[in-house]
Motif scaffolding. Structure first.
Motif, short mmCIF file in Angstrom:
data_model
loop_
_atom_site.label_atom_id
_atom_site.label_comp_id
_atom_site.label_asym_id
_atom_site.label_seq_id
_atom_site.Cartn_x
_atom_site.Cartn_y
_atom_site.Cartn_z
N GLY A 24 23.20 61.85 35.96
CA GLY A 24 22.34 61.40 34.87
C GLY A 24 21.32 60.36 35.21
O GLY A 24 20.73 59.76 34.29
N TYR A 25 21.06 60.10 36.49
CA TYR A 25 20.08 59.07 36.88
C TYR A 25 18.96 59.72 37.69
O TYR A 25 19.13 60.03 38.87
CB TYR A 25 20.76 57.96 37.69
CG TYR A 25 21.59 57.05 36.85
CD1 TYR A 25 21.05 55.87 36.31
CD2 TYR A 25 22.90 57.37 36.56
CE1 TYR A 25 21.82 55.06 35.51
CE2 TYR A 25 23.68 56.55 35.76
CZ TYR A 25 23.13 55.39 35.24
OH TYR A 25 23.88 54.57 34.44
N GLU A 26 17.83 59.93 37.04
CA GLU A 26 16.69 60.53 37.73
C GLU A 26 16.07 59.56 38.73
O GLU A 26 15.53 59.96 39.75
CB GLU A 26 15.63 60.95 36.70
CG GLU A 26 16.08 62.08 35.78
CD GLU A 26 16.36 63.37 36.54
OE1 GLU A 26 15.72 63.57 37.60
OE2 GLU A 26 17.20 64.16 36.09
N SER A 27 16.13 58.28 38.44
CA SER A 27 15.56 57.27 39.33
C SER A 27 16.61 56.82 40.35
O SER A 27 17.66 56.30 39.97
CB SER A 27 15.07 56.06 38.52
OG SER A 27 14.79 54.97 39.37
N PRO A 28 16.36 57.01 41.66
CA PRO A 28 17.32 56.56 42.68
C PRO A 28 17.59 55.06 42.59
O PRO A 28 18.74 54.63 42.80
CB PRO A 28 16.62 56.93 44.00
CG PRO A 28 15.67 58.03 43.65
CD PRO A 28 15.21 57.73 42.26
N HIS A 29 16.55 54.30 42.27
CA HIS A 29 16.75 52.84 42.17
C HIS A 29 17.72 52.50 41.04
O HIS A 29 18.60 51.65 41.21
CB HIS A 29 15.40 52.17 41.94
CG HIS A 29 15.48 50.68 41.76
ND1 HIS A 29 15.83 49.83 42.79
CD2 HIS A 29 15.27 49.90 40.67
CE1 HIS A 29 15.85 48.58 42.33
NE2 HIS A 29 15.51 48.60 41.06
#
Length: 546
Positions: free
Chosen positions: A515-520
């Motif tokens: 559920g986390y599109e942003s790696p950061h």
């Protein structure tokens, strides 16, 4: 609960602002994120939003276009635009609208935080219900309200002529702001944990105050009439106000407005009146001919709720074909009506006390004859039997025993048996509510595990399970002992660990899978939960394996 929607087409800005506001611990603030104007529309079409913090320039749908949608759907929503130095033409247009502010992006996070806090303070001040109550009282004459309530109570019994011609005449005489030729929606409300009232007048006054609050909120986008029904519950009949929903079916946009607005009514009732409330919306529009049957159906559906119903907003649908017949609600003896209402509402202590007073008044009367005692016994028995049949509890309560007046050794023992039977029915009701709550919680857990890569915000889960977000959160916490947001985070961590250990996917792919599109954002989330970055966790597991 207040909802802040952060909108920006740059994910790093959206995620950064969401993290900052999440870390402030502002009580009762839920943070929602959208990475485009289109995603913002999805949020606005699915739930109430109180504050929108948005970039004014975005592809696909810019801030000013978004503002038009907000004004149509959520008139009370406040908007804060983030702008650049070259946006002043757009800003000038935006600030002409009520409730709109703007900030330069160069002013920094501290200014944004201060502005949002100020808007929250203004919302809380505007939420003070004394002003709303006074406005509602000025709009409605007391005698007119009573006359309208009496009229609709007769309509609900199915004893009044409901032809369009007759309704038109009655509505005109009673100044009822509804159209007989148009369909209607129903909202049923219950005062769940009202403070103890010393008299019937006190209870009616409390219910009337809650009704006036609802009137004040609903009149922003609907034409409505509210009343206190024969059980002491709240009932509203509503139609969309002219132009309230734009093009298309005018009822479609009203239901979402009602779901969000009822949360504000609940907060107002709790803050100003000290009462918790539960609401059920029938989202199926129906004709006036079907009013009695629809009302009975709504009452039945509100009974089949999960948990105790406190702060619940539930939306149901009904087949219009099922609501065209005559009401199944029969006329009860006047002295038994309050007792039946207490049984229906689940008010155990008040029911048992009223039953005791009623039986004592008969049994202590020297002039009372056996036939009068039998009449009262069988009247109460039939009321209990009707409840048993409607709730399908025939396998738990013996109808034969319930109707055997002569099987008791004394009149007093006969009424004690009725009291014990009623007490058992209340226990079965509580057990059923608990069982349904457990089923809902199990469904939520399964859904989270199966859709771990998707948006699992409380608002989206609430829409999936047909409850308002505040009630769903409380229901989950009561049933599982854990916050729903904590459970979701733990589920994501478990899945992330499994994927990292398998070594089949890169770290950013694992993040997307949970559920986390942003790696950061994924790295920050994982390290906060485990004390290690995803890569460090993977390497430590490899070292342990060797």
């Amino acid at each position: 609960m207040r909802r802040l929607l952060i909108v920006d087409d740059e994910a790093i800005i959206t995620d950064g602002l969401a993290e900052i506001f999440g870390g402030l611990g502002l009580p009762g603030l839920e943070i929602c994120k959208a990475y485009s104007g289109g995603e913002a529309l999805d949020w606005l079409n699915s739930t109430r939003i109180d504050i929108v913090l948005s970039d004014i320039r975005m592809p696909e749908l810019d801030g000013l276009e978004l503002l038009e949608v907000i004004r149509r759907g959520w008139p009370r929503c406040r908007v804060i635009f983030l702008t650049g130095y070259n946006d002043f033409d757009s800003v000038y247009k935006a600030i002409q609208a009520w409730g709109v502010r703007y900030l330069l992006k160069t002013e920094g996070y501290a200014k944004v935080i201060a502005e949002v806090k100020e808007v929250l303070r203004e919302l809380d001040e505007g939420h003070r219900t004394e002003v709303l109550l006074q406005q509602a009282r000025e709009q409605r004459n007391t005698l007119e309200t009573l006359a309208q309530g009496n009229y609709f109570r007769h309509l609900l019994l199915g004893t009044e002529n409901r032809s369009p011609e007759r309704l038109l005449e009655d509505f005109r005489k009673l100044n009822i702001p509804l159209e007989p030729a148009n369909r209607i929606l129903l909202i049923l409300g219950s005062l769940v944990h009202a403070a103890p009232c010393s008299s019937y007048a006190d209870r009616q006054e409390a219910a009337l105050a809650a009704k006036l609050l609802g009137d004040a909120y609903f009149q922003e986008k609907t034409n409505c009439v509210g009343l206190v029904d024969r059980y002491g519950d709240l009932l509203w009949m509503l139609q969309p106000a002219s132009g309230a929903a734009g093009d298309g079916d005018p009822f479609e946009g009203i239901v979402r407005f009602l779901e969000g607005t009822l949360e504000l009514v609940q907060e107002a009732c709790l803050e100003s009146l000290g009462m918790e409330t539960a609401f059920t919306i029938c989202s199926t529009p129906f004709t006036w001919e079907a009013l009695p049957s629809a009302y009975d159906r709504l009452r039945q559906m509100q009974h089949h709720r999960a948990g105790d119903g406190s702060s619940m907003v539930m939306t149901i649908q009904a087949n219009p074909l099922d609501m065209t017949g005559q009401s199944q609600e029969g006329l009860r003896a006047e002295k038994l009506e309050p007792l039946a209402g207490l049984l229906e509402a689940g008010r155990r202590d008040e029911f048992l006390e009223s039953l005791s007073d009623l039986s004592e008044s008969v049994l202590s009367d020297p002039a009372c004859e056996a036939i009068q005692v039998m009449e009262l016994y069988y009247s109460v028995s039939l009321m209990l039997l009707s409840y048993v049949n409607r709730r399908q509890l025939g396998d738990r309560i013996s109808a034969i025993e319930l109707m055997r007046f002569e099987g008791h050794v004394s009149w007093q023992e006969a009424f004690l048996y009725l009291a014990r039977t009623a007490d058992h029915l209340f226990s079965l009701r509580r057990t059923g509510e608990s069982s349904r709550a457990k089923s809902v919680i199990e469904g939520i857990c399964s859904y989270v595990e199966e859709h771990i890569a998707e948006d699992l915000s409380i608002v989206r889960l609430a829409a999936r399970f047909h409850f308002n977000p505040a009630y769903l959160s409380r229901l989950f916490k009561q049933g599982s002992g854990q916050n729903l947001s904590d459970y979701i985070e733990e589920a994501r961590i478990r899945q992330a660990k499994r994927l990292l250990v398998s070594g089949e996917r890169r770290v950013h792919e694992v993040g997307a899978r949970v559920g986390y599109e942003s790696p950061h954002s994924f790295t920050r989330f994982f390290k906060k939960a485990t004390g290690m970055t995803p890569q460090e966790f993977r390497e430590s597991h490899r070292e342990a394996a060797t």
